[in-house]
Design a protein around this motif. Structure first.
Motif, mmCIF file in Angstrom:
data_model
loop_
_atom_site.group_PDB
_atom_site.id
_atom_site.type_symbol
_atom_site.label_atom_id
_atom_site.label_comp_id
_atom_site.label_asym_id
_atom_site.label_seq_id
_atom_site.Cartn_x
_atom_site.Cartn_y
_atom_site.Cartn_z
ATOM 1 N N TYR A 190 -8.264 -30.813 65.132
ATOM 2 C CA TYR A 190 -6.615 -31.377 65.529
ATOM 3 C C TYR A 190 -5.632 -30.863 66.656
ATOM 4 O O TYR A 190 -5.038 -30.834 67.171
ATOM 5 C CB TYR A 190 -5.940 -31.976 64.159
ATOM 6 C CG TYR A 190 -6.718 -33.493 63.876
ATOM 7 C CD1 TYR A 190 -7.770 -33.554 64.275
ATOM 8 C CD2 TYR A 190 -7.300 -32.950 61.924
ATOM 9 C CE1 TYR A 190 -9.055 -33.982 64.046
ATOM 10 C CE2 TYR A 190 -8.309 -34.377 61.707
ATOM 11 C CZ TYR A 190 -9.235 -34.670 62.306
ATOM 12 O OH TYR A 190 -9.770 -35.604 62.096
ATOM 13 N N GLN A 226 -1.384 -33.568 61.533
ATOM 14 C CA GLN A 226 -2.807 -33.485 60.679
ATOM 15 C C GLN A 226 -3.615 -32.529 60.305
ATOM 16 O O GLN A 226 -3.981 -32.285 59.766
ATOM 17 C CB GLN A 226 -3.400 -34.574 61.717
ATOM 18 C CG GLN A 226 -5.175 -35.568 60.914
ATOM 19 C CD GLN A 226 -4.798 -36.013 59.139
ATOM 20 O OE1 GLN A 226 -3.285 -36.673 59.395
ATOM 21 N NE2 GLN A 226 -5.718 -35.156 58.960
ATOM 22 N N LEU A 285 -8.273 -39.663 69.770
ATOM 23 C CA LEU A 285 -8.667 -41.065 69.180
ATOM 24 C C LEU A 285 -10.267 -41.293 68.364
ATOM 25 O O LEU A 285 -10.054 -41.242 66.956
ATOM 26 C CB LEU A 285 -8.184 -41.868 69.539
ATOM 27 C CG LEU A 285 -6.518 -41.687 70.181
ATOM 28 C CD1 LEU A 285 -5.810 -43.141 70.874
ATOM 29 C CD2 LEU A 285 -5.539 -40.812 68.773
ATOM 30 N N SER A 313 -11.667 -38.104 66.256
ATOM 31 C CA SER A 313 -10.747 -37.847 65.300
ATOM 32 C C SER A 313 -11.764 -39.293 64.098
ATOM 33 O O SER A 313 -11.588 -38.697 62.708
ATOM 34 C CB SER A 313 -9.523 -38.217 65.421
ATOM 35 O OG SER A 313 -8.831 -39.677 65.320
ATOM 36 N N LEU A 314 -11.625 -40.268 64.512
ATOM 37 C CA LEU A 314 -12.422 -40.867 63.752
ATOM 38 C C LEU A 314 -13.641 -40.759 63.145
ATOM 39 O O LEU A 314 -14.424 -40.820 62.117
ATOM 40 C CB LEU A 314 -12.526 -42.881 64.357
ATOM 41 C CG LEU A 314 -12.794 -43.363 63.277
ATOM 42 C CD1 LEU A 314 -11.993 -43.795 61.847
ATOM 43 C CD2 LEU A 314 -13.181 -44.839 63.975
ATOM 44 N N GLU A 319 -13.544 -37.679 61.009
ATOM 45 C CA GLU A 319 -13.119 -38.400 59.569
ATOM 46 C C GLU A 319 -14.386 -39.182 58.965
ATOM 47 O O GLU A 319 -14.126 -38.567 58.150
ATOM 48 C CB GLU A 319 -12.127 -39.307 59.270
ATOM 49 C CG GLU A 319 -10.366 -38.696 59.967
ATOM 50 C CD GLU A 319 -10.351 -36.874 59.133
ATOM 51 O OE1 GLU A 319 -10.895 -37.129 58.124
ATOM 52 O OE2 GLU A 319 -9.268 -36.447 59.341
ATOM 53 N N GLU A 357 -6.822 -41.371 55.707
ATOM 54 C CA GLU A 357 -7.204 -40.985 57.143
ATOM 55 C C GLU A 357 -8.264 -41.867 58.371
ATOM 56 O O GLU A 357 -8.052 -41.751 59.320
ATOM 57 C CB GLU A 357 -7.878 -39.125 57.172
ATOM 58 C CG GLU A 357 -6.385 -39.043 56.286
ATOM 59 C CD GLU A 357 -6.529 -37.463 56.153
ATOM 60 O OE1 GLU A 357 -7.801 -36.603 56.966
ATOM 61 O OE2 GLU A 357 -6.098 -36.234 55.573
ATOM 62 N N SER A 390 -6.953 -43.014 61.556
ATOM 63 C CA SER A 390 -7.286 -43.074 63.087
ATOM 64 C C SER A 390 -8.028 -44.577 63.555
ATOM 65 O O SER A 390 -7.909 -44.755 64.527
ATOM 66 C CB SER A 390 -9.275 -42.760 62.685
ATOM 67 O OG SER A 390 -8.709 -41.055 61.638
#
Ligand code: OFO
Length: 170
Positions: free
Chosen positions: A24, A46, A87, A90-91, A94, A130, A134
């Motif tokens: 991050y 984050q 973006l 990050s999903l 996670e 989270e 995301s």
């Protein structure tokens, strides 16, 4: 009372959480370079949360006399060619961490390790939040990111995120 499997998975999770922080911060660096300081702020906050997660795993292990062994943290591996890439990255990340937490939970459940299950309950909830955050960021970017005014407003919004220490106290 802790099985070798659970102890190993807990230890591995420390590295994964520190990697999350590292990843991050890499995203934050990218957005900073792009002049999107709000996005950079969002990912810096984050990263702070991810570091806190690693510290919580360390504390839990120390409190329970489980040996902590630090491993290497890998190089961030998401290629960012456009604003949406981090973006989406990050999903995906996670979702990977959620699966990892669930794997530890499953091992604890099989071992009737109720203490570790209770500790992990907070993380199960946190991961759900989270993933939602995301997903929300991706949706907002899809809606507003193609327009420069919309992107500016979104950057302003993400710039307001503030760091809050975790609610889980050990
Ligand atoms: Fe550690 O909270 Fe998400 O990854």
């Amino acid at each position: 009372m802790f099985t070798e499997k659970v102890m190993k998975l807990l230890n591995e999770q420390i590295t994964k959480e520190f990697y999350s922080a590292y990843l991050y911060l890499d995203f934050a660096n990218y957005y900073e370079e792009q002049g999107l300081k709000g996005f950079a702020n969002w990912f810096t906050v984050q990263a702070q949360e991810e570091r806190d997660h690693a510290l919580l795993f360390i504390k839990y292990m120390q409190n329970n006399e489980i040996k902590v062994t630090f491993e290497s943290i890998g190089k961030p591996d998401v290629v960012m060619k456009e604003h949406m890439d981090a973006l989406r990255g990050s999903l995906t990340h996670e979702q990977y961490i959620t699966a990892s937490i669930h794997t530890i939970y499953e091992a604890a459940y099989e071992a009737k390790d109720f203490r570790t299950m209770q500790f992990l309950d907070w993380f199960v909830k946190e991961q759900a939040e989270e993933e939602t955050n995301s997903t929300d960021n991706i949706k907002k970017m899809e809606l507003f990111g193609t327009d420069s005014k919309g992107l500016y407003m979104l950057d302003q919004e993400l710039g307001t995120r503030m760091y809050n220490p975790p609610t889980l106290v050990l």
